[in-house]
Write a protein that holds these residues in place. Structure first.
Motif, PDB file in Angstrom:
ATOM      1  N   SER A 303      -4.590  -3.578 -12.577  1.00 29.90           N
ATOM      2  CA  SER A 303      -3.684  -3.445 -11.428  1.00 29.90           C
ATOM      3  C   SER A 303      -2.328  -2.967 -11.931  1.00 29.90           C
ATOM      4  O   SER A 303      -1.795  -3.501 -12.889  1.00 29.90           O
ATOM      5  CB  SER A 303      -3.517  -4.784 -10.696  1.00 29.90           C
ATOM      6  OG  SER A 303      -3.014  -5.769 -11.566  1.00 29.90           O
ATOM      7  N   GLU A 305       1.756  -2.256 -12.042  1.00 31.09           N
ATOM      8  CA  GLU A 305       2.914  -3.071 -11.715  1.00 31.09           C
ATOM      9  C   GLU A 305       3.468  -2.639 -10.361  1.00 31.09           C
ATOM     10  O   GLU A 305       3.759  -1.473 -10.134  1.00 31.09           O
ATOM     11  CB  GLU A 305       3.983  -2.899 -12.804  1.00 31.09           C
ATOM     12  CG  GLU A 305       3.608  -3.538 -14.136  1.00 31.09           C
ATOM     13  CD  GLU A 305       3.544  -5.054 -14.046  1.00 31.09           C
ATOM     14  OE1 GLU A 305       4.293  -5.633 -13.232  1.00 31.09           O
ATOM     15  OE2 GLU A 305       2.723  -5.652 -14.762  1.00 31.09           O
ATOM     16  N   LEU A 306       3.593  -3.589  -9.447  1.00 28.12           N
ATOM     17  CA  LEU A 306       4.100  -3.303  -8.117  1.00 28.12           C
ATOM     18  C   LEU A 306       5.522  -3.807  -7.977  1.00 28.12           C
ATOM     19  O   LEU A 306       5.885  -4.821  -8.577  1.00 28.12           O
ATOM     20  CB  LEU A 306       3.223  -3.969  -7.055  1.00 28.12           C
ATOM     21  CG  LEU A 306       1.824  -3.397  -6.848  1.00 28.12           C
ATOM     22  CD1 LEU A 306       1.014  -4.315  -5.946  1.00 28.12           C
ATOM     23  CD2 LEU A 306       1.897  -2.016  -6.249  1.00 28.12           C
ATOM     24  N   ALA A 310       6.775  -4.816  -2.455  1.00 29.95           N
ATOM     25  CA  ALA A 310       5.585  -4.081  -2.026  1.00 29.95           C
ATOM     26  C   ALA A 310       4.917  -4.834  -0.880  1.00 29.95           C
ATOM     27  O   ALA A 310       4.719  -6.048  -0.953  1.00 29.95           O
ATOM     28  CB  ALA A 310       4.609  -3.917  -3.195  1.00 29.95           C
ATOM     29  N   SER A 312       2.194  -6.470   1.688  1.00 30.10           N
ATOM     30  CA  SER A 312       0.876  -7.071   1.524  1.00 30.10           C
ATOM     31  C   SER A 312       0.024  -6.736   2.737  1.00 30.10           C
ATOM     32  O   SER A 312       0.513  -6.707   3.870  1.00 30.10           O
ATOM     33  CB  SER A 312       0.996  -8.590   1.373  1.00 30.10           C
ATOM     34  OG  SER A 312       1.730  -8.932   0.217  1.00 30.10           O
ATOM     35  N   THR A 314      -4.132  -7.275   4.402  1.00 34.18           N
ATOM     36  CA  THR A 314      -5.473  -7.838   4.333  1.00 34.18           C
ATOM     37  C   THR A 314      -6.445  -6.880   5.007  1.00 34.18           C
ATOM     38  O   THR A 314      -6.186  -6.400   6.114  1.00 34.18           O
ATOM     39  CB  THR A 314      -5.538  -9.205   5.040  1.00 34.18           C
ATOM     40  OG1 THR A 314      -4.642 -10.101   4.398  1.00 34.18           O
ATOM     41  CG2 THR A 314      -6.948  -9.777   4.986  1.00 34.18           C
ATOM     42  N   GLY A 341      -4.044  -0.267  -4.525  1.00 34.41           N
ATOM     43  CA  GLY A 341      -3.355  -1.197  -5.422  1.00 34.41           C
ATOM     44  C   GLY A 341      -2.073  -0.674  -6.019  1.00 34.41           C
ATOM     45  O   GLY A 341      -1.260  -1.463  -6.524  1.00 34.41           O
ATOM     46  N   PHE A 344       0.221  -1.313  -2.410  1.00 27.84           N
ATOM     47  CA  PHE A 344       0.174  -2.524  -1.601  1.00 27.84           C
ATOM     48  C   PHE A 344      -0.461  -3.668  -2.388  1.00 27.84           C
ATOM     49  O   PHE A 344      -1.237  -3.447  -3.317  1.00 27.84           O
ATOM     50  CB  PHE A 344      -0.653  -2.298  -0.321  1.00 27.84           C
ATOM     51  CG  PHE A 344      -0.265  -1.080   0.465  1.00 27.84           C
ATOM     52  CD1 PHE A 344       0.840  -1.103   1.306  1.00 27.84           C
ATOM     53  CD2 PHE A 344      -1.006   0.085   0.382  1.00 27.84           C
ATOM     54  CE1 PHE A 344       1.200   0.020   2.034  1.00 27.84           C
ATOM     55  CE2 PHE A 344      -0.664   1.208   1.103  1.00 27.84           C
ATOM     56  CZ  PHE A 344       0.452   1.180   1.927  1.00 27.84           C
ATOM     57  N   ARG A 345      -0.106  -4.885  -1.984  1.00 30.92           N
ATOM     58  CA  ARG A 345      -0.812  -6.061  -2.478  1.00 30.92           C
ATOM     59  C   ARG A 345      -1.988  -6.290  -1.522  1.00 30.92           C
ATOM     60  O   ARG A 345      -1.792  -6.630  -0.361  1.00 30.92           O
ATOM     61  CB  ARG A 345       0.115  -7.279  -2.502  1.00 30.92           C
ATOM     62  CG  ARG A 345       1.364  -7.045  -3.343  1.00 30.92           C
ATOM     63  CD  ARG A 345       2.227  -8.296  -3.445  1.00 30.92           C
ATOM     64  NE  ARG A 345       3.514  -7.962  -4.037  1.00 30.92           N
ATOM     65  CZ  ARG A 345       3.722  -7.805  -5.349  1.00 30.92           C
ATOM     66  NH1 ARG A 345       2.715  -7.986  -6.187  1.00 30.92           N
ATOM     67  NH2 ARG A 345       4.907  -7.473  -5.808  1.00 30.92           N
ATOM     68  N   GLN A 347      -5.640  -7.777  -0.135  1.00 28.86           N
ATOM     69  CA  GLN A 347      -6.612  -8.863  -0.047  1.00 28.86           C
ATOM     70  C   GLN A 347      -7.763  -8.402   0.842  1.00 28.86           C
ATOM     71  O   GLN A 347      -7.605  -7.493   1.655  1.00 28.86           O
ATOM     72  CB  GLN A 347      -5.973 -10.122   0.539  1.00 28.86           C
ATOM     73  CG  GLN A 347      -4.782 -10.650  -0.241  1.00 28.86           C
ATOM     74  CD  GLN A 347      -4.127 -11.838   0.445  1.00 28.86           C
ATOM     75  OE1 GLN A 347      -4.763 -12.553   1.222  1.00 28.86           O
ATOM     76  NE2 GLN A 347      -2.852 -12.059   0.165  1.00 28.86           N
ATOM     77  N   GLY A 372      -9.012 -11.161  -5.134  1.00 26.48           N
ATOM     78  CA  GLY A 372      -8.376 -11.220  -3.826  1.00 26.48           C
ATOM     79  C   GLY A 372      -9.337 -11.141  -2.662  1.00 26.48           C
ATOM     80  O   GLY A 372      -8.947 -10.716  -1.573  1.00 26.48           O
ATOM     81  N   THR A 397      -1.266 -12.339   5.660  1.00 24.10           N
ATOM     82  CA  THR A 397      -0.329 -11.228   5.538  1.00 24.10           C
ATOM     83  C   THR A 397       0.080 -10.743   6.928  1.00 24.10           C
ATOM     84  O   THR A 397      -0.701 -10.838   7.881  1.00 24.10           O
ATOM     85  CB  THR A 397      -0.966 -10.058   4.765  1.00 24.10           C
ATOM     86  OG1 THR A 397      -2.144  -9.616   5.473  1.00 24.10           O
ATOM     87  CG2 THR A 397      -1.360 -10.484   3.363  1.00 24.10           C
TER      88      THR A 397
END
Length: 587
Positions: A303, A305-306, A310, A312, A314, A341, A344-345, A347, A372, A397
């Motif tokens: 992943s 580095e965000l 950033a 999130s 789902t 990725g 965004f974060r 899930q 996730g 989120t």
């Protein structure tokens, strides 16, 4: 170069997965290949076992892309004592000598890096069937290749150059002798050349005709017959791809497995060898040491580095009796996680809507290691809209997206759709938008969706082209408490309608809808039409009382839309029933 073993014929295997097949073009796009679960290891193992039964050694033409993604395939073939040759890096056009040289170099590095023998031979990813494509042979010779097996003199092609009807040395510019060419073996039938020893022709044409032509060649010619087949042609357990035409289905699936039986018969009559042995090439000497492969788990958990801020998101995926589709879904979600990725974060929430097959067990098994990812189960089937709402309400989120489990929309489009939520409460994929497309979708589905969308737009005074898409992005706060009465497919349209009636902004994203590749649609057509008619009746009564939004919906991109907030309107009449949301979450 001395030729040895001239009494033996040549056996070659064109290594590709079942979904690489040319008969599936137009349905399975190359972008789908990395998302579909491979069966290549199984089919290669079956091929090796088949050849091992008769102590046959063959030449395997391997794509460089396969060698990079699945180096174990190369090692399996080498461990069984077979020759490996190049089939180019991937299945795509190579239109110039320089592009071919670069392709050859990349492929050689991939094959030898995976542990192949030294590469002497080449087969183009598709057959060479025109004389103006023979420049490929000159490039191969200049790059040190000893032989090629790409020419297919089908029908009346190469009739002015009959040397391409059997193995020969192709004259090289400024050099003599040149590279060896081993074309597809053909026979003359009513003035047309028909392949006799492999592939689709071996499966589809009468065995008596083919075996008679082969026997006649064996008696009358000194040059060897070139036999060939694909590993998937002996894999009777490969999944059934949906959306194929009758011709495509016959071409790919008809008589799958016949290749195995025919090759067993030929193995009792003829002797076979790899092309490298026929030419006396030292391919068995000093195998190339394979490079170390990265563990799959390490790749999946990569992943970038965000930034701290950033957003999130789902991704919610509803499923009902989708056991056969889950391997393909997993490949898509892994690919989507990598793609999103970097911005965004991400899930995932997968909701099993009370499936009666093995969907729940498959979800727990195949998604346990996906970072996730959570899986939730409805105790009973409540419908696709109810499953989506369960995922939305269980998300943590502020932004939630939903997608079809059959991936009939390209999941990668979420990368463009998610930022649009800054200007709306819902962003919906819109294949029926003037800039959208539909691809291999049944006519009844097109007619139903377009007709319903037109009626809903008229009643809501909102020019929205698509009301029935599950592929959407939502503001969680705007939709989680909507009083949806219908839990099934109708609830998808109802969710958009109720959001509009409550004053929510809707943006459309023009995109492409394609038919599913695996499994079957769960939509009950007549029931769905009947329920849509009921919802239309409710809207008609509402409009007659003077209700409904007055402002248009948010226009769609690709550029970020400019939002306009409609006037809030009264909700639809009738008692509101929240969809079933209780469920079991996998540990």
């Amino acid at each position: 170069m001395a030729l040895v073993g001239r009494s033996k014929h040549l056996l070659t295997v064109s290594v590709e997965d079942y979904f690489h097949s040319g008969s599936l073009e137009g349905v399975v796009a190359p972008k789908h290949w990395t998302r579909i679960e491979s069966r290549l290891e199984q089919s290669i193992q079956q091929t090796i076992e088949l050849l091992g039964e008769h102590q046959i050694t063959a030449t395997f033409f391997v794509l460089g892309g396969i060698a990079e993604r699945q180096p174990e395939i190369v090692r399996m073939i080498r461990a069984a004592g077979h020759e490996i040759a190049s089939r180019g890096y991937g299945k795509g056009e190579v239109r110039s000598p320089q592009a071919l040289r670069e392709n050859l170099q990349r492929t050689r590095e991939a094959l030898e890096g995976a542990g192949s023998n030294r590469i002497y031979g080449y087969r183009h990813w598709r057959w060479i069937m025109q004389p103006d494509e023979l420049w490929v042979l000159d490039v191969l010779a200049s790059q040190g290749y000893a032989y090629d097996s790409s020419v297919n003199p089908l029908f009346r092609r190469f009739r002015a150059q009959p040397r391409f009807f059997e193995a020969h040395q192709h004259p090289e510019p400024g050099a003599n002798p040149g590279i060896w060419e081993f074309p597809v073996s053909t026979t003359n039938l009513l003035g047309m050349r028909i392949p006799i020893s492999g592939g689709n022709y071996l499966r589809q044409l009468p065995h008596r005709l083919m075996s008679s032509a082969i026997s006649n060649w064996d008696r009358s010619r000194s040059t060897p017959i070139l036999f060939y087949f694909f590993p998937w042609e002996i894999d009777c357990e490969q999944p059934q791809i949906q959306g194929l035409s009758t011709f495509q289905r016959m071409r790919h699936y008809r008589r799958i497995g016949k290749t195995r039986h025919v090759m067993r018969k030929y193995a009792k009559i003829y002797e076979f060898q790899p092309i490298g042995d026929y030419l006396g090439l030292p391919w068995r000497e000093a195998p190339v040491a394979p490079r170390a492969a990265r563990p799959l788990g390490e790749i999946l958990t990569d992943s970038p580095e965000l930034p701290v801020d950033a957003p999130s998101v789902t991704i919610v995926v509803p499923l009902y009796n989708e056991e056969t589709n889950i391997p393909y879904l997993r490949g898509n979600l892994v690919d989507l996680g990598r793609r999103l990725g970097s911005k965004f974060r991400v899930q995932f929430i997968l909701v099993d809507d009370g499936s009666s097959d093995g969907t729940w067990e498959q979800l727990k098994t195949r998604f346990a290691a996906l970072p996730g990812c959570r899986v939730i189960r409805h105790e009973k089937n409540s419908g696709v809209a109810a499953a989506i709402l369960t995922g939305i309400r269980n998300s943590t989120t502020p932004i939630v997206a939903s997608m079809d489990c059959d991936c009939s929309y390209d999941p990668g489009e979420l990368e463009k759709m998610i930022p649009m939520i800054d200007h709306a409460e819902m962003v919906t994929a819109s294949p029926y938008h003037p800039d959208g497309e539909v691809y291999n979708v049944p006519p009844w589905r097109l007619f139903l969706s377009r007709t319903l969308s037109g009626i809903y737009s008229l009643l809501l005074s909102s020019k929205i082209h698509t009301y029935t898409s599950c592929f959407r992005v939502y503001r969680k706060s705007a939709v989680e408490n909507l009083p949806i009465q219908q839990g099934g497919f109708l609830g998808i349209a109802e969710m958009l309608i109720r959001l509009r009636l409550a004053g929510g902004r809707v943006a459309e994203y023009p995109t492409t809808l394609a038919s599913r590749l695996f499994g079957e649609s769960k939509m009950k057509i007549l029931r769905t039409i009947y329920r849509h008619l009921g919802l239309i009746g409710e809207l008609v009564r509402l409009r007659m009382r003077g209700g409904g939004p007055a402002a248009p919906a948010v226009p769609g991109p690709p550029a970020p839309p400019t939002a306009s907030t409609p006037t809030p309107a009264a909700p639809l009449p009738g008692p509101a029933r929240k969809p079933h949301t209780s469920g079991v979450e996998a540990p």
